[in-house]
Design a protein around this motif. Structure first.
Motif, PDB file in Angstrom:
ATOM      1  N   ASP A 195      16.234  45.852  35.009  1.00 46.56           N
ATOM      2  CA  ASP A 195      16.901  46.283  33.808  1.00 46.56           C
ATOM      3  C   ASP A 195      17.770  47.355  34.014  1.00 46.56           C
ATOM      4  O   ASP A 195      17.169  48.607  34.134  1.00 46.56           O
ATOM      5  N   SER A 196      19.100  47.601  33.986  1.00 45.57           N
ATOM      6  CA  SER A 196      19.895  48.383  34.410  1.00 45.57           C
ATOM      7  C   SER A 196      19.819  49.673  33.567  1.00 45.57           C
ATOM      8  O   SER A 196      20.084  50.654  33.960  1.00 45.57           O
ATOM      9  N   SER A 197      19.784  49.405  32.340  1.00 45.72           N
ATOM     10  CA  SER A 197      19.752  50.587  31.423  1.00 45.72           C
ATOM     11  C   SER A 197      19.135  50.133  30.075  1.00 45.72           C
ATOM     12  O   SER A 197      19.404  49.117  29.620  1.00 45.72           O
ATOM     13  N   THR A 198      18.233  51.052  29.217  1.00 44.77           N
ATOM     14  CA  THR A 198      17.777  50.631  27.959  1.00 44.77           C
ATOM     15  C   THR A 198      18.745  51.598  26.858  1.00 44.77           C
ATOM     16  O   THR A 198      18.778  51.254  25.647  1.00 44.77           O
ATOM     17  N   ASN A 214      19.487  57.711  33.535  1.00 41.78           N
ATOM     18  CA  ASN A 214      18.205  56.963  34.469  1.00 41.78           C
ATOM     19  C   ASN A 214      17.232  56.195  33.851  1.00 41.78           C
ATOM     20  O   ASN A 214      16.017  56.421  33.967  1.00 41.78           O
ATOM     21  N   SER A 215      17.373  55.487  32.826  1.00 44.17           N
ATOM     22  CA  SER A 215      16.382  54.663  32.117  1.00 44.17           C
ATOM     23  C   SER A 215      16.417  53.342  32.930  1.00 44.17           C
ATOM     24  O   SER A 215      15.470  52.368  32.326  1.00 44.17           O
ATOM     25  N   GLY A 216      16.974  53.080  33.838  1.00 44.52           N
ATOM     26  CA  GLY A 216      16.954  51.553  34.652  1.00 44.52           C
ATOM     27  C   GLY A 216      15.387  51.490  34.978  1.00 44.52           C
ATOM     28  O   GLY A 216      14.761  52.367  35.352  1.00 44.52           O
ATOM     29  N   ARG A 217      15.096  50.189  35.261  1.00 44.92           N
ATOM     30  CA  ARG A 217      13.710  49.868  35.784  1.00 44.92           C
ATOM     31  C   ARG A 217      13.674  48.737  36.671  1.00 44.92           C
ATOM     32  O   ARG A 217      14.583  47.857  36.633  1.00 44.92           O
ATOM     33  N   LEU A 218      12.797  48.482  37.415  1.00 45.22           N
ATOM     34  CA  LEU A 218      12.555  47.473  38.451  1.00 45.22           C
ATOM     35  C   LEU A 218      11.161  46.825  37.640  1.00 45.22           C
ATOM     36  O   LEU A 218      10.185  47.383  37.604  1.00 45.22           O
ATOM     37  N   ARG A 233      10.335  52.907  37.547  1.00 51.79           N
ATOM     38  CA  ARG A 233      11.039  53.523  36.652  1.00 51.79           C
ATOM     39  C   ARG A 233      12.000  54.496  36.909  1.00 51.79           C
ATOM     40  O   ARG A 233      11.968  55.305  37.890  1.00 51.79           O
ATOM     41  N   ASN A 234      12.799  54.820  35.709  1.00 53.47           N
ATOM     42  CA  ASN A 234      13.784  56.282  36.128  1.00 53.47           C
ATOM     43  C   ASN A 234      14.755  56.150  37.131  1.00 53.47           C
ATOM     44  O   ASN A 234      15.117  56.950  38.001  1.00 53.47           O
TER      45      ASN A 234
END
Length: 391
Positions: A195-198, A214-218, A233-234
């Protein structure tokens, strides 16, 4: 009136103009209160300097010119048929050897002509959230199901018969998926995806690039429990994802930082992450070949300008407030012109091969590299064709 007074007046008017931005020329005009984040990168001297002096990507064959708009990901089914690819209007198409046919789609809201073919890829942006935008594609090699990372509708799946895809995940830990990007599937059916960004949607991916937020997640989707968990996260624009050949780790890209990282799934390091390689530029997708090596699509090489801006947040914030069109910021970021780079790494993170089109004469941009039958199939979310390079 003195020259100093005139100069002071001009500076004041310019300051007011920048603060108000009456014509919305600032790339962040739609995001008041935006923030920028420092990009932790190695020193400029540590940026890889290896290059392809022969510009071998210029020998690529351009296929399906003007038949596809923005083919980001290319996938072949368990029988070797394809490729399949997701395009800008929200459909997933299948090459049957003669022509492209509709295979699947991610949105049920394809009425009123909103998702009909349009002249330019950019013409679809305002309706992407309605029509869908399929990005990463992967087949489950056991049952033939196609998994889809749709930037707006989240993680999805469609069976061998195609049609409307089924939603699997739209949130993780109560936070909605904002920009689902790429994925891979292991032998047990677990799906690993980014998820590249929230904060920024796919249609605002350049704002994500410029702010490096830096809100991206694996993430991991478990088909047995139907639950989605956060592994890392981050992250700053996490993008491509690919499992190692033995399934012991995942490789994922961080586009803002220009690097590959490993997330260990097994062994003593299980559940931890580490840097695998520093890339020569900004990556998109990563794909594992039959030998267990990793092909990485690099959108463009890192420039001194991009490196400087990544480190100096105050300067970057000031520039983003200026009434400078988005296109100018983009050209500065990529060094003035699109130029594709393709790199291959060993499982240990050693650079094995690099292919380029330094002047963007044939392969101007590349989002993904899929190795099949001694050829590299290259798609691009920005182009209207597929490039094929004979290895």
């Amino acid at each position: 009136m003195k020259v100093s007074g005139v100069f002071g007046g001009v500076c004041l008017l310019f300051s007011v103009y920048c603060a108000v931005d009456p014509f919305g020329h600032s790339p962040m005009s739609s995001f008041p209160g935006f923030d920028v984040f420092k990009v932790e990168m190695p020193a400029w001297s540590e940026t890889p300097i290896e290059n392809d002096s022969e510009n071998l990507l210029q020998k690529s064959e351009i296929k399906f010119l003007n038949q596809l708009q923005g083919p980001e990901s290319l996938a072949f089914d368990p029988s070797g048929r394809g490729p399949y690819t997701g395009v800008a209007d929200g459909r997933i198409l299948f090459w049957n050897g003669v022509d492209w046919t509709d295979f699947a789609y991610t949105s049920p809201n394809r009425s009123d002509g909103l998702c009909d073919p349009k002249p330019s890829i950019l013409d679809y942006l305002k309706n992407e959230h309605i029509c869908g935008r399929p990005l990463g594609l992967r087949f489950d090699r056991k049952n033939g199901d196609l998994y889809i990372a749709d930037a707006y509708f989240g993680l999805m799946k469609v069976g061998r018969e195609g049609g409307l895809a089924t939603s699997l995940a739209t949130e993780a830990e109560g936070i909605p998926l904002g920009f689902t990007n790429d994925l891979d599937v292991d032998d047990e059916g677990n799906v690993y995806f980014t998820d590249s960004s929230t904060r920024y949607r796919r249609r605002n991916f350049l704002q994500l690039v410029f702010t490096a937020e830096n809100s991206g997640r694996l993430l991991k989707y478990d088909p047995k429990t139907r639950e989605t968990s956060v592994l890392v996260r981050n992250l700053q624009f996490p993008n491509g994802v690919s499992l190692s050949k033995d399934g012991s780790f995942i490789v994922y890209c961080e586009s803002s930082k220009g690097r590959l990282s490993k997330y260990w799934l097994k062994g003593k390091k299980g559940g931890t992450s580490e840097v695998m390689a520093v890339l020569p530029g900004f990556p998109d997708n990563v794909r594992t070949n039959e030998e267990g090596e990793f092909w990485v699509a690099v959108h463009c090489r890192r420039t001194r300008y991009a490196h400087f801006m990544g480190e100096h947040t105050k300067v970057r914030r000031f520039f983003l407030k200026l009434p400078i069109p988005l296109r100018i910021h983009y050209l500065l970021q990529i060094g003035g012109r699109p130029h594709a780079v393709v790199v291959k790494y060993s499982p240990e993170g050693k650079l094995v091969k690099i292919l380029e089109d330094q002047h963007g004469k044939v392969v101007r941009a590349v989002s993904e590299v899929e190795e099949k039958g001694g050829k590299l199939w290259m798609g691009s979310v920005l182009m209207q064709f597929v490039s094929v390079y004979d290895l």
